[in-house]
Scaffold this motif. Sequence first.
Motif, PDB file in Angstrom:
ATOM      1  N   LEU A   1       9.281  -6.504 -48.838  1.00 25.45           N
ATOM      2  CA  LEU A   1      10.678  -6.895 -49.212  1.00 25.45           C
ATOM      3  C   LEU A   1      11.239  -5.386 -49.701  1.00 25.45           C
ATOM      4  CD1 LEU A   1      10.605 -10.030 -50.673  1.00 25.45           C
ATOM      5  CD2 LEU A   1      11.451  -9.565 -48.586  1.00 25.45           C
TER       6      LEU A   1
ATOM      7  N   SER B   1      14.616  -4.704 -51.790  1.00 21.81           N
ATOM      8  CA  SER B   1      14.724  -5.360 -53.080  1.00 21.81           C
ATOM      9  C   SER B   1      13.945  -4.765 -54.172  1.00 21.81           C
ATOM     10  CB  SER B   1      13.727  -6.840 -52.668  1.00 21.81           C
ATOM     11  OG  SER B   1      14.359  -7.125 -51.305  1.00 21.81           O
TER      12      SER B   1
ATOM     13  N   ILE C   1      11.821  -6.742 -60.019  1.00 18.57           N
ATOM     14  CA  ILE C   1      12.139  -8.031 -60.286  1.00 18.57           C
ATOM     15  C   ILE C   1      11.387  -8.847 -59.405  1.00 18.57           C
ATOM     16  CG2 ILE C   1      14.109  -9.594 -60.136  1.00 18.57           C
ATOM     17  CD1 ILE C   1      16.076  -6.821 -60.944  1.00 18.57           C
ATOM     18  N   THR C   2      11.207  -8.441 -58.014  1.00 18.21           N
ATOM     19  CA  THR C   2      10.495  -9.380 -57.383  1.00 18.21           C
ATOM     20  C   THR C   2       9.120  -9.653 -57.638  1.00 18.21           C
ATOM     21  OG1 THR C   2      10.138  -7.467 -55.845  1.00 18.21           O
ATOM     22  CG2 THR C   2      11.762  -8.987 -55.088  1.00 18.21           C
TER      23      THR C   2
ATOM     24  N   MET D   1       9.314 -12.278 -60.528  1.00 23.69           N
ATOM     25  CA  MET D   1       9.569 -13.477 -60.086  1.00 23.69           C
ATOM     26  C   MET D   1       8.178 -13.972 -59.412  1.00 23.69           C
ATOM     27  SD  MET D   1      12.505 -14.319 -60.660  1.00 23.69           S
ATOM     28  CE  MET D   1      13.359 -13.345 -61.939  1.00 23.69           C
ATOM     29  N   PHE D   2       7.490 -13.182 -58.640  1.00 26.56           N
ATOM     30  CA  PHE D   2       6.169 -13.669 -58.210  1.00 26.56           C
ATOM     31  C   PHE D   2       5.310 -14.277 -59.188  1.00 26.56           C
ATOM     32  CE2 PHE D   2       5.662 -13.235 -53.387  1.00 26.56           C
ATOM     33  CZ  PHE D   2       7.155 -13.215 -53.021  1.00 26.56           C
TER      34      PHE D   2
ATOM     35  N   PHE E   1       6.119 -15.570 -61.904  1.00 21.01           N
ATOM     36  CA  PHE E   1       6.739 -16.994 -62.157  1.00 21.01           C
ATOM     37  C   PHE E   1       6.124 -17.817 -61.146  1.00 21.01           C
ATOM     38  CE2 PHE E   1       9.638 -14.668 -65.101  1.00 21.01           C
ATOM     39  CZ  PHE E   1       9.305 -15.489 -66.281  1.00 21.01           C
TER      40      PHE E   1
ATOM     41  N   ILE F   1      15.793  -3.808 -68.165  1.00 21.33           N
ATOM     42  CA  ILE F   1      15.066  -4.744 -67.796  1.00 21.33           C
ATOM     43  C   ILE F   1      14.532  -5.366 -68.855  1.00 21.33           C
ATOM     44  CG2 ILE F   1      12.329  -5.026 -67.063  1.00 21.33           C
ATOM     45  CD1 ILE F   1      13.930  -4.101 -64.755  1.00 21.33           C
TER      46      ILE F   1
ATOM     47  N   GLY G   1      12.138 -16.131 -68.450  1.00 20.67           N
ATOM     48  CA  GLY G   1      12.500 -15.233 -67.358  1.00 20.67           C
ATOM     49  C   GLY G   1      14.093 -15.267 -67.140  1.00 20.67           C
TER      50      GLY G   1
ATOM     51  N   PHE H   1      15.410 -11.969 -66.552  1.00 18.77           N
ATOM     52  CA  PHE H   1      15.217 -11.458 -65.160  1.00 18.77           C
ATOM     53  C   PHE H   1      16.130 -12.123 -64.035  1.00 18.77           C
ATOM     54  CE2 PHE H   1      11.201 -10.951 -67.452  1.00 18.77           C
ATOM     55  CZ  PHE H   1      11.203  -9.583 -67.582  1.00 18.77           C
ATOM     56  N   MET H   2      16.458 -13.500 -64.279  1.00 25.39           N
ATOM     57  CA  MET H   2      17.233 -14.218 -63.289  1.00 25.39           C
ATOM     58  C   MET H   2      18.639 -13.549 -63.538  1.00 25.39           C
ATOM     59  SD  MET H   2      16.578 -18.072 -63.441  1.00 25.39           S
ATOM     60  CE  MET H   2      15.015 -18.524 -63.418  1.00 25.39           C
TER      61      MET H   2
ATOM     62  N   LEU I   1      19.584 -10.376 -64.310  1.00 23.26           N
ATOM     63  CA  LEU I   1      19.499  -9.144 -63.680  1.00 23.26           C
ATOM     64  C   LEU I   1      19.719  -9.629 -62.022  1.00 23.26           C
ATOM     65  CD1 LEU I   1      16.613  -7.023 -64.914  1.00 23.26           C
ATOM     66  CD2 LEU I   1      18.989  -6.511 -65.040  1.00 23.26           C
ATOM     67  N   ALA I   2      18.834 -10.571 -61.568  1.00 26.38           N
ATOM     68  CA  ALA I   2      19.033 -10.998 -60.098  1.00 26.38           C
ATOM     69  C   ALA I   2      20.428 -11.192 -59.669  1.00 26.38           C
ATOM     70  CB  ALA I   2      18.079 -11.973 -59.633  1.00 26.38           C
TER      71      ALA I   2
ATOM     72  N   ILE J   1      22.449  -8.255 -59.365  1.00 30.74           N
ATOM     73  CA  ILE J   1      22.373  -7.709 -58.259  1.00 30.74           C
ATOM     74  C   ILE J   1      23.035  -8.463 -57.000  1.00 30.74           C
ATOM     75  CG2 ILE J   1      20.748  -7.055 -56.379  1.00 30.74           C
ATOM     76  CD1 ILE J   1      18.801  -6.487 -58.685  1.00 30.74           C
TER      77      ILE J   1
ATOM     78  N   THR K   1      15.900 -16.437 -56.545  1.00 28.38           N
ATOM     79  CA  THR K   1      16.165 -15.185 -56.689  1.00 28.38           C
ATOM     80  C   THR K   1      15.635 -14.184 -55.778  1.00 28.38           C
ATOM     81  OG1 THR K   1      15.833 -16.031 -58.934  1.00 28.38           O
ATOM     82  CG2 THR K   1      15.725 -13.411 -58.564  1.00 28.38           C
ATOM     83  N   VAL K   2      14.190 -14.360 -55.517  1.00 31.01           N
ATOM     84  CA  VAL K   2      13.593 -13.461 -54.245  1.00 31.01           C
ATOM     85  C   VAL K   2      14.299 -13.468 -53.114  1.00 31.01           C
ATOM     86  CG1 VAL K   2      11.665 -13.058 -52.938  1.00 31.01           C
ATOM     87  CG2 VAL K   2      11.257 -13.656 -55.410  1.00 31.01           C
TER      88      VAL K   2
ATOM     89  N   LEU L   1      17.543 -11.508 -53.464  1.00 32.66           N
ATOM     90  CA  LEU L   1      17.283 -10.026 -53.722  1.00 32.66           C
ATOM     91  C   LEU L   1      17.044  -9.420 -52.191  1.00 32.66           C
ATOM     92  CD1 LEU L   1      15.179  -9.806 -56.903  1.00 32.66           C
ATOM     93  CD2 LEU L   1      17.301  -8.816 -56.547  1.00 32.66           C
TER      94      LEU L   1
END
Lengths: 366, 315
Positions: free
Chosen positions: A136, A142, A146-147, A150-151, A153, B36, B231, B234-235, B237-238, B241, B290-291, B294
């Motif tokens: 990604l 990406s 952040i990815t 997320m992975f 979680f 972050i 989290g 981080f969400m 932040l996503a 973006i 989110t992924v 992104l």
Amino acid sequence: MMQARGELPHWVDVGLIPLINLAVALIVSGLVVLIIGENPLEAMWIMLQGAVGSLKGWGYLLYYATNFVFTGLAVAVAFHAGLFNIGGEGQAYMAGVGAAAVGLGLEFLPWPIVIPLAILASMAVGAFWAWIPGVLQAKRGSHIVITTIMFNFIAASLVGYLINYWFRPVGKMAVESREITGAYIMSFREVAREFFGVRIASSPLNFSVFLAIAAAFAVWYLLWRTKLGYEIRALGANPSAAVYAGIRPDRIIVIAMAISGALAGLMAVNEILGVQHRLVLGFVGGAGFVGIAVALMGRSHPVGIVLAALLFGLLYQGGSELSFAKPEINRDMVVVIQGLVILFMGALEYAFRPWVAALFFRAEEK
Amino acid sequence: MDLYVELLASTIRMSVPLILACLAGLWSERAGIVDIGLEGKMLIAAFVAASASAVYGSAWIGLILAIAASVSFALVHGYASINQRGNQVVSGVAINMLAAGLAVVLGNEWFREGGRTPALPPEGRFMPFEFPSLDDIPIIGPLERVFLSHSILAYAAIALVPLTAWALARTRFGLRLRAVGENPHAVDTAGISVAALRYRAVIIAGVLCGLSGAYISTSLSSSFVRDMTAGGGFMALAALIFANWRAYPALGACLLFGFLQAVGNFTQGASVGGVQIPVQFINMLPYVLTVVLLAGFIGKSVPPKASGIPYTKDR
């Protein structure tokens, strides 16, 4: 301030300044202990006593350090490619599924076949979980930080589901798999008892510790003795120069992430095959994040990482003895120390350098 | 009908901390500082708000101290990124860990409940507004429950969206702030201090994360439990973006994430078309989305040019 950079002897930059940064991190940790009304020197003594004062303490220290060498190397390989892999936690957690699946599924085979296969499965699944964010990043841009978070979680939920619905024996209450007998890595204590009839101090230390040493050597060889390693480091050091040199960034990003994930995955070998002997919830327990501190402290060099992993092994073992002796100091004190180490050895890396340089040049003038 | 009303009200409730954190990220990143550490600042603020409110019996004192705590963490990040020109991502990670550890260590020492804080009475919390007399009116009743049954902090969060958009687009400060995130050299040449502008942005981010954390522990819930931000930083932040670093789209993105979380809370153990959906899959939905966002399958985003790059004056 700027002019002083790059003019200090090598040993000051790689030895003295990191030590000063570490000392400051530990002093600030001591202040936190002071704030909660305990004596930091006494706390430190209890930690040292608990970690290196007995053979059992040493066993636990080395067992923790084994985990941290794997996760530290994982972060370091990505670092060298200019990538920040915060996903070691999730990669190791997913890798546990690979180890357990092979260990349980192929248990009819003899152990000299099953154990290597289970180790490979851990690496493969860990690599896969890092490969996706790598792809990604490389193809879609990406943000890898952040990815990978997320992975972590997603892995937490996914592994929880897999254990609950696939690995848990029917009718059993405990959320864990049955015992993995096919790929059972013995602890040193069991080896001493079974084969030599000797009783040694109880600890979870097992043969994975040699795997950690081998991994550290392999990473050194990869990064400094192979073409691929050179490409990884070139990309991290100067991406545009690397492109002019004919290195394909997207390819290196994906490969570096996969190697990073495979290393993080090895942590599951120690924990699942060597200690728990069954797939359990939350077995990674923050080791993936410790890897970040270990890699920063070890300056992403395998020798430094082994030393830093030993120090964190000491902190973890000492920390659990400390919270046992003094319930006022929670085990999470280690997380605070971790954060401070990352702050002072990573983000504030150069904070004390001008002072050291000033002292150094003054001494030289005399 | 009632279920949908509750779902929409819950969507707004779950979005509020994300909106505040997302705006914090917006201010910071528009000035060129990658953050972050939103998660850590929210977490320490949530902890301080719940503890101070438990000790002093006032949600407002909790809020003020939560903002103070969050701003002091923001200043550490500012010092590392602005003065020391350190790696901003590393600094953010350090802040997240420091906050997670400190909250539990201090909470355990102060309240002896293993890192939890005591449950707050209503006066220690920001309670939702209630209009019982409207409940039975056909259309107004449900509307009231969706839009008017929130605490003051939620309305502050919503109001801050147009305020942020306006301040960034229409004020001299906002213009300079955006300039510092795109081309700090030009700002420096004009005789304006890059460091001072970036510090202001970092402090604003600290205040907003403080509001976000306080909302989580003293409005959404009535005590602090470990890792309770789960989290959200981080969400946010996503979402930032996804929203291409703009305020109104950020509101939309945060509402979307809030909706997913609300759906997750409402469908625990639910079944669709006779097939039982394991709760773990619903829990991972916001992270998967989110992924996907992104990965840019829904539009390409361009960050501020100078974000994440420390500013060094040329000699």
